[in-house]
Design a protein around this motif. Structure first.
Motif, PDB file in Angstrom:
ATOM      1  N   LEU A  66      19.584  82.613 -35.665  1.00  0.00           N
ATOM      2  CA  LEU A  66      20.629  82.062 -36.519  1.00  0.00           C
ATOM      3  C   LEU A  66      20.008  81.380 -37.720  1.00  0.00           C
ATOM      4  O   LEU A  66      18.946  80.758 -37.609  1.00  0.00           O
ATOM      5  CB  LEU A  66      21.474  81.044 -35.742  1.00  0.00           C
ATOM      6  N   ASP A  70      25.197  81.527 -41.611  1.00  0.00           N
ATOM      7  CA  ASP A  70      25.745  82.480 -40.644  1.00  0.00           C
ATOM      8  C   ASP A  70      27.117  82.004 -40.167  1.00  0.00           C
ATOM      9  O   ASP A  70      27.319  80.814 -39.930  1.00  0.00           O
ATOM     10  CB  ASP A  70      24.849  82.607 -39.404  1.00  0.00           C
ATOM     11  N   LYS A 103      27.331  85.861 -33.142  1.00  0.00           N
ATOM     12  CA  LYS A 103      27.144  85.893 -34.589  1.00  0.00           C
ATOM     13  C   LYS A 103      28.157  86.859 -35.197  1.00  0.00           C
ATOM     14  O   LYS A 103      28.219  88.025 -34.824  1.00  0.00           O
ATOM     15  CB  LYS A 103      25.718  86.341 -34.902  1.00  0.00           C
ATOM     16  N   SER A 106      26.316  87.310 -41.460  1.00  0.00           N
ATOM     17  CA  SER A 106      25.178  86.627 -42.056  1.00  0.00           C
ATOM     18  C   SER A 106      25.522  86.252 -43.488  1.00  0.00           C
ATOM     19  O   SER A 106      26.420  86.847 -44.081  1.00  0.00           O
ATOM     20  CB  SER A 106      23.945  87.539 -42.055  1.00  0.00           C
TER      21      SER A 106
END
Length: 143
Positions: A66, A70, A103, A106
């Protein structure tokens, strides 16, 4: 009756995680996370309110790749801990201990998808619904 301590957040990392490795090999990652909600005020103008959260991840979750910016989905629980500062004053910190992290994007991911591409997102969506150009006759398909 048992209590429930559950937090679900979707937001952006405010800084790169600080990762600590303890003598026994256990890893801990700490970072801040911003969640923003939009609403209309009494005059009908859009307002944004951002909340900052202190996040702690342990063990394999601390090893996730990470970085600042993000966007993540986080499930966890509230934990309050205390410590004494340099002057001997007892301080309390409330953190979110993460149990699940996903996630979502990005930094700059949306920008990269459209760089050098002259199509607008709307025209891309309509062109994605078109059949491939190399299929000339649909009767030749095996199904």
């Amino acid at each position: 009756m048992a209590g429930i301590n559950k937090v679900i957040l979707v937001g952006h990392l405010g800084r790169d995680p600080e990762i600590m490795t303890f003598d026994n090999g256990t890893k801990k990652a700490s970072f801040s996370m911003a969640t923003t909600e939009s609403y209309r005020d009494k005059e009908g103008n859009w307002q944004e309110q951002t909340e900052w959260h202190n996040i702690v991840l342990w063990r394999y979750l601390a090893e996730k790749n990470l970085i600042k910016g993000d966007q993540i989905y986080l499930e966890g629980r509230l934990r309050t801990r205390s410590y004494e500062d340099a002057n001997g004053v007892k301080k309390y910190v409330t953190e979110i201990q993460g149990d699940k992290v996903l996630k979502l994007s990005s930094p700059g991911a949306n920008r990269e998808n459209f760089q050098g591409n002259e199509q607008t997102p709307a025209s891309q969506a309509s062109s994605q619904n078109q059949p491939p150009e190399d299929i000339e006759d649909k009767d030749d398909l095996p199904f």
